[in-house]
Design a protein around this motif. Structure first.
Motif, PDB file in Angstrom:
ATOM      1  N   LYS A  44      67.254  45.743  55.898  1.00  0.00           N
ATOM      2  CA  LYS A  44      66.867  46.961  55.183  1.00  0.00           C
ATOM      3  C   LYS A  44      66.853  46.621  53.696  1.00  0.00           C
ATOM      4  O   LYS A  44      67.867  46.196  53.132  1.00  0.00           O
ATOM      5  N   VAL A  45      65.690  46.797  53.049  1.00  0.00           N
ATOM      6  CA  VAL A  45      65.511  46.388  51.660  1.00  0.00           C
ATOM      7  C   VAL A  45      64.897  47.540  50.865  1.00  0.00           C
ATOM      8  O   VAL A  45      64.359  48.498  51.432  1.00  0.00           O
ATOM      9  N   ASN A  46      64.972  47.429  49.558  1.00  0.00           N
ATOM     10  CA  ASN A  46      64.312  48.402  48.696  1.00  0.00           C
ATOM     11  C   ASN A  46      62.807  48.235  48.816  1.00  0.00           C
ATOM     12  O   ASN A  46      62.277  47.132  48.630  1.00  0.00           O
ATOM     13  N   ALA A  47      62.105  49.306  49.139  1.00  0.00           N
ATOM     14  CA  ALA A  47      60.682  49.215  49.454  1.00  0.00           C
ATOM     15  C   ALA A  47      59.852  48.722  48.268  1.00  0.00           C
ATOM     16  O   ALA A  47      59.056  47.790  48.408  1.00  0.00           O
ATOM     17  N   VAL A  48      60.010  49.337  47.117  1.00  0.00           N
ATOM     18  CA  VAL A  48      59.188  48.972  45.957  1.00  0.00           C
ATOM     19  C   VAL A  48      59.453  47.523  45.562  1.00  0.00           C
ATOM     20  O   VAL A  48      58.517  46.749  45.322  1.00  0.00           O
ATOM     21  N   GLU A  49      60.716  47.134  45.501  1.00  0.00           N
ATOM     22  CA  GLU A  49      61.048  45.765  45.099  1.00  0.00           C
ATOM     23  C   GLU A  49      60.491  44.751  46.093  1.00  0.00           C
ATOM     24  O   GLU A  49      59.931  43.716  45.702  1.00  0.00           O
ATOM     25  N   HIS A  50      60.633  45.032  47.379  1.00  0.00           N
ATOM     26  CA  HIS A  50      60.187  44.072  48.388  1.00  0.00           C
ATOM     27  C   HIS A  50      58.665  43.978  48.429  1.00  0.00           C
ATOM     28  O   HIS A  50      58.105  42.885  48.578  1.00  0.00           O
ATOM     29  N   LEU A  51      57.994  45.113  48.260  1.00  0.00           N
ATOM     30  CA  LEU A  51      56.531  45.102  48.254  1.00  0.00           C
ATOM     31  C   LEU A  51      55.985  44.351  47.045  1.00  0.00           C
ATOM     32  O   LEU A  51      54.959  43.657  47.145  1.00  0.00           O
ATOM     33  N   MET A  52      56.644  44.477  45.907  1.00  0.00           N
ATOM     34  CA  MET A  52      56.244  43.705  44.738  1.00  0.00           C
ATOM     35  C   MET A  52      56.443  42.210  44.999  1.00  0.00           C
ATOM     36  O   MET A  52      55.594  41.383  44.639  1.00  0.00           O
ATOM     37  N   PHE A  53      57.543  41.863  45.632  1.00  0.00           N
ATOM     38  CA  PHE A  53      57.811  40.467  45.979  1.00  0.00           C
ATOM     39  C   PHE A  53      56.731  39.929  46.919  1.00  0.00           C
ATOM     40  O   PHE A  53      56.184  38.837  46.699  1.00  0.00           O
ATOM     41  N   LEU A  54      56.394  40.702  47.951  1.00  0.00           N
ATOM     42  CA  LEU A  54      55.383  40.252  48.910  1.00  0.00           C
ATOM     43  C   LEU A  54      54.017  40.076  48.245  1.00  0.00           C
ATOM     44  O   LEU A  54      53.264  39.173  48.591  1.00  0.00           O
ATOM     45  N   ALA A  55      53.717  40.937  47.282  1.00  0.00           N
ATOM     46  CA  ALA A  55      52.425  40.842  46.590  1.00  0.00           C
ATOM     47  C   ALA A  55      52.310  39.564  45.778  1.00  0.00           C
ATOM     48  O   ALA A  55      51.199  39.066  45.539  1.00  0.00           O
ATOM     49  N   GLN A  56      53.437  39.020  45.363  1.00  0.00           N
ATOM     50  CA  GLN A  56      53.436  37.860  44.472  1.00  0.00           C
ATOM     51  C   GLN A  56      53.479  36.520  45.199  1.00  0.00           C
ATOM     52  O   GLN A  56      53.138  35.487  44.620  1.00  0.00           O
ATOM     53  N   ILE A  57      53.885  36.515  46.475  1.00  0.00           N
ATOM     54  CA  ILE A  57      54.095  35.225  47.130  1.00  0.00           C
ATOM     55  C   ILE A  57      52.869  34.719  47.871  1.00  0.00           C
ATOM     56  O   ILE A  57      52.796  33.531  48.202  1.00  0.00           O
ATOM     57  N   HIS A  58      51.891  35.592  48.121  1.00  0.00           N
ATOM     58  CA  HIS A  58      50.725  35.136  48.878  1.00  0.00           C
ATOM     59  C   HIS A  58      49.546  36.036  48.553  1.00  0.00           C
ATOM     60  O   HIS A  58      49.643  37.250  48.686  1.00  0.00           O
ATOM     61  N   PRO A  59      48.409  35.491  48.118  1.00  0.00           N
ATOM     62  CA  PRO A  59      47.234  36.331  47.850  1.00  0.00           C
ATOM     63  C   PRO A  59      46.800  37.049  49.132  1.00  0.00           C
ATOM     64  O   PRO A  59      46.749  36.421  50.201  1.00  0.00           O
ATOM     65  N   PRO A  60      46.506  38.339  49.060  1.00  0.00           N
ATOM     66  CA  PRO A  60      46.113  39.052  50.277  1.00  0.00           C
ATOM     67  C   PRO A  60      44.741  38.616  50.780  1.00  0.00           C
ATOM     68  O   PRO A  60      43.856  38.272  49.996  1.00  0.00           O
ATOM     69  N   ARG A  61      44.604  38.616  52.086  1.00  0.00           N
ATOM     70  CA  ARG A  61      43.305  38.375  52.699  1.00  0.00           C
ATOM     71  C   ARG A  61      42.613  39.717  52.889  1.00  0.00           C
ATOM     72  O   ARG A  61      43.189  40.634  53.494  1.00  0.00           O
ATOM     73  N   VAL A  62      41.399  39.843  52.370  1.00  0.00           N
ATOM     74  CA  VAL A  62      40.625  41.066  52.553  1.00  0.00           C
ATOM     75  C   VAL A  62      39.838  40.925  53.845  1.00  0.00           C
ATOM     76  O   VAL A  62      39.008  40.034  53.993  1.00  0.00           O
ATOM     77  N   MET A  63      40.108  41.823  54.776  1.00  0.00           N
ATOM     78  CA  MET A  63      39.498  41.748  56.091  1.00  0.00           C
ATOM     79  C   MET A  63      38.146  42.459  56.098  1.00  0.00           C
ATOM     80  O   MET A  63      37.775  43.157  55.148  1.00  0.00           O
ATOM     81  N   LEU A  64      37.418  42.294  57.172  1.00  0.00           N
ATOM     82  CA  LEU A  64      36.082  42.869  57.298  1.00  0.00           C
ATOM     83  C   LEU A  64      36.153  44.380  57.455  1.00  0.00           C
ATOM     84  O   LEU A  64      36.985  44.903  58.208  1.00  0.00           O
ATOM     85  N   ASP A  65      35.302  45.093  56.715  1.00  0.00           N
ATOM     86  CA  ASP A  65      35.129  46.529  56.913  1.00  0.00           C
ATOM     87  C   ASP A  65      34.223  46.689  58.140  1.00  0.00           C
ATOM     88  O   ASP A  65      33.001  46.535  58.059  1.00  0.00           O
ATOM     89  N   ILE A  66      34.809  46.980  59.279  1.00  0.00           N
ATOM     90  CA  ILE A  66      34.077  46.973  60.541  1.00  0.00           C
ATOM     91  C   ILE A  66      32.960  48.006  60.560  1.00  0.00           C
ATOM     92  O   ILE A  66      31.841  47.731  61.020  1.00  0.00           O
ATOM     93  N   VAL A  67      33.244  49.198  60.051  1.00  0.00           N
ATOM     94  CA  VAL A  67      32.225  50.252  60.048  1.00  0.00           C
ATOM     95  C   VAL A  67      31.053  49.870  59.155  1.00  0.00           C
ATOM     96  O   VAL A  67      29.880  50.012  59.531  1.00  0.00           O
TER      97      VAL A  67
END
Length: 226
Positions: free
Chosen positions: A194-217
């Motif tokens: 159980k972690v602080n949401a804002v802090e952990h989400l900021m950490f996750l954003a910094q460790i790996h560039p997000p992959r933008v997936m296909l807009d299926i519609v």
């Protein structure tokens, strides 16, 4: 609940079993009005009736978009979305998934933070037709608890077991994998904290560039399939 806000939310709350709400924080009228025209009137009605709160025993949260503005910026900075629209996080899952509303594009981004993925779904046409409330209500109608849960490596849901082990997440909490999945961490209950949401989400954003997936519609329309 004594007040049925609309049929869509009633289905979400009662039929799908996301009620009752927990840890409700009243939303000041000034904040409601500040988001008038930026977020659907239907969502502002939910805010006024129930506040920012958790549902499904903390599986899903309606959140204050201001608290997640920097998080959202960290996730979409460097992508085409950054300058495409003005976005607001309106809901968050217990494992850190973010659900994002665009003022022009509607419920158009789902950020799967644990897996560093962004799923776009541009709803500009419906928004241009004035269907913001319908889009929001439809989002709630199709909510399914399994979709907000996270499976372990054996494809077994983690949320209820994590609650039993760690306690129910509160408004500022999320369940995070340690080490993060993006760093090779395993999808196992003994690696959930159980972690602080804002802090952990900021950490996750910094460790790996997000992959933008296909807009299926969008892709289906471009191929003449819709």
């Amino acid at each position: 609940m004594s007040l049925i806000l609309d049929e869509s939310f009633d289905y979400f709350y009662n039929q799908e079993g996301f009620g009752p709400q927990i840890n409700s924080t009243p939303v000041p009228e000034s904040i409601v009005e500040a988001y008038r025209g930026k977020l659907p009137d239907a969502l502002l009605t939910y805010w006024k009736a129930m506040g920012w709160a958790g549902f499904g025993n903390g599986l899903l949260w309606l959140v204050d978009p201001r608290e997640y503005a920097n998080v959202l910026n960290a996730w979409i900075h460097g992508t085409d979305f950054y300058s495409k629209d003005r976005y607001h996080v309106f809901a968050r899952g217990a494992f850190g998934n973010l659900y994002v509303w665009g003022e022009r594009t509607g419920p158009s981004l789902h950020i799967n933070a644990p897996n560093s993925m962004i799923f776009p779904s541009d709803k500009s046409a419906a928004m241009a037709r004035g269907e913001a409330d319908l889009l929001l209500q439809t989002w709630f109608v199709v909510c399914d608890k399994d979709a907000f849960d996270k499976d372990d490596g054996d494809d077994k849901p983690l949320f209820e077991r994590a609650v039993t082990l760690l306690g129910r997440p509160g408004p500022e909490d999320m369940f995070g994998f340690v080490p993060a999945l993006a760093l090779g961490g395993p999808r196992r209950l003994d690696h959930v904290q159980k972690v602080n949401a804002v802090e952990h989400l900021m950490f996750l954003a910094q460790i790996h560039p997000p992959r933008v997936m296909l807009d299926i519609v969008k892709e289906a329309k471009s191929r003449g399939l819709m």
